[in-house]
Design an enzyme around this catalytic site. Sequence first.
Site, PDB file in Angstrom:
ATOM      1  N   LEU A   1      50.481  77.950 -12.796  1.00 40.51           N
ATOM      2  CA  LEU A   1      49.600  76.877 -12.358  1.00 40.51           C
ATOM      3  C   LEU A   1      48.389  76.868 -13.285  1.00 40.51           C
ATOM      4  O   LEU A   1      47.979  77.911 -13.793  1.00 40.51           O
ATOM      5  CB  LEU A   1      49.120  77.100 -10.913  1.00 40.51           C
ATOM      6  CG  LEU A   1      50.133  76.992  -9.778  1.00 40.51           C
ATOM      7  CD1 LEU A   1      49.446  77.285  -8.445  1.00 40.51           C
ATOM      8  CD2 LEU A   1      50.795  75.628  -9.748  1.00 40.51           C
ATOM      9  N   ASP A   2      47.800  75.685 -13.489  1.00 42.01           N
ATOM     10  CA  ASP A   2      46.563  75.602 -14.268  1.00 42.01           C
ATOM     11  C   ASP A   2      45.468  76.421 -13.586  1.00 42.01           C
ATOM     12  O   ASP A   2      45.495  76.647 -12.370  1.00 42.01           O
ATOM     13  CB  ASP A   2      46.094  74.147 -14.372  1.00 42.01           C
ATOM     14  CG  ASP A   2      47.083  73.260 -15.113  1.00 42.01           C
ATOM     15  OD1 ASP A   2      47.917  73.802 -15.853  1.00 42.01           O
ATOM     16  OD2 ASP A   2      47.015  72.027 -14.936  1.00 42.01           O
ATOM     17  N   ARG A   3      44.480  76.824 -14.375  1.00 37.98           N
ATOM     18  CA  ARG A   3      43.382  77.631 -13.854  1.00 37.98           C
ATOM     19  C   ARG A   3      42.769  77.013 -12.585  1.00 37.98           C
ATOM     20  O   ARG A   3      42.512  77.707 -11.596  1.00 37.98           O
ATOM     21  CB  ARG A   3      42.288  77.789 -14.923  1.00 37.98           C
ATOM     22  CG  ARG A   3      41.103  78.615 -14.467  1.00 37.98           C
ATOM     23  CD  ARG A   3      39.907  78.424 -15.411  1.00 37.98           C
ATOM     24  NE  ARG A   3      40.148  79.013 -16.714  1.00 37.98           N
ATOM     25  CZ  ARG A   3      39.813  80.272 -17.038  1.00 37.98           C
ATOM     26  NH1 ARG A   3      39.218  81.050 -16.150  1.00 37.98           N
ATOM     27  NH2 ARG A   3      40.051  80.718 -18.258  1.00 37.98           N
TER      28      ARG A   3
ATOM     29  N   THR B   1      44.026  74.693 -10.554  1.00 40.11           N
ATOM     30  CA  THR B   1      44.964  74.234  -9.532  1.00 40.11           C
ATOM     31  C   THR B   1      45.241  75.393  -8.585  1.00 40.11           C
ATOM     32  O   THR B   1      45.527  76.504  -9.030  1.00 40.11           O
ATOM     33  CB  THR B   1      46.273  73.740 -10.161  1.00 40.11           C
ATOM     34  OG1 THR B   1      45.994  72.640 -11.021  1.00 40.11           O
ATOM     35  CG2 THR B   1      47.268  73.299  -9.098  1.00 40.11           C
TER      36      THR B   1
ATOM     37  N   ARG C   1      48.655  65.975 -14.003  1.00 39.36           N
ATOM     38  CA  ARG C   1      47.369  65.459 -14.451  1.00 39.36           C
ATOM     39  C   ARG C   1      47.543  64.432 -15.564  1.00 39.36           C
ATOM     40  O   ARG C   1      46.876  63.382 -15.586  1.00 39.36           O
ATOM     41  CB  ARG C   1      46.488  66.625 -14.907  1.00 39.36           C
ATOM     42  CG  ARG C   1      46.177  67.611 -13.778  1.00 39.36           C
ATOM     43  CD  ARG C   1      45.680  68.934 -14.302  1.00 39.36           C
ATOM     44  NE  ARG C   1      44.409  68.763 -15.020  1.00 39.36           N
ATOM     45  CZ  ARG C   1      43.896  69.691 -15.817  1.00 39.36           C
ATOM     46  NH1 ARG C   1      44.554  70.834 -16.034  1.00 39.36           N
ATOM     47  NH2 ARG C   1      42.750  69.476 -16.428  1.00 39.36           N
TER      48      ARG C   1
END
Length: 307
Positions: free
Chosen positions: A138-140, A142, A241
């Site tokens: 997961l993105d930082r 998220t 995104r």
Amino acid sequence: MKKHQNGLKKYIVAEKYADMLVEDYLKSVMKVSSRTRQRLFRSKNVFVNGSPVHTKRKLKGNDMVAIRLFSDETYGVKPQIGPVEVLYEDEAVIVLNKPANMLVHPTGQTDSFTLANYLAGYFQAKGQIVTIRPIHRLDRDTSGCVLFAKKPEYQTKLEAQLKANTIHRIYKALVVGVGIEKEFPDGCIDRNIGRVPGQPNRRRVDDRGKRAVTHFKISEVIGPNTLLELWLETGRTHQIRVHMNYAGYPVLGDKMYGTPSRLINRQALHASEIHFLHPLTGAKVEVRAPLPQDMGNCISKLKSFFI
């Protein structure tokens, strides 16, 4: 047919696999990863009918193939004490609820204070040595569900599910704008994603990129914003995104692909569910992560303004 005994994983070779090389059998039937196969053969821990064998040994029907099950010797990352919210755990897997503003694992110059470091600390506190094996990322900024495997053979099976698109990841996102269903009436954005030249951390819709498919449905319209439920067919970097920005409905608070918001200090994106087949039993497992407080507060504020 397989069975476990005395630290060995054993298979009886079916007739249809007769004449297959033992290395290919480990790869195709026993689903042993390349790194583990190398380690097994190098340490003479692959056996046929009780005797150690080399990679090119040909098999016969009803042969018994066995491999020694290694115990983990390191965590793979530096163990640290930190927040660990366990959503699901058993002998094969663990699913954590990652908070926003945290990396899943060390990367680049960052080797500390990641979810992987804290999970290693969690295992260390329990007196267990388990190598940290994240199945996805997961993105930082998220939040939500992250799945880890506890053993290499389970990692191999789960990664195969990920590749076959049988691990289902469901997200909640609050986006800017209303009416996305009119522009994408089938609830699907199917647009390739590629890198932005000169900006290695940024992505864009690009016909020359890799295929990316995002499905969505509307959960609620709140004034000038829409709460979406989304699920992925593919797992490209920043996929939701990028697709939302391309569609003209950027995720609220997304500093990279949209604009900052006074209502939330990160992108309003949460991995709310993950569904997978258990690598040991084959049973379907569904894990859910509650909506984080910052997204809940953001939605409440919007409702107070517009509803």
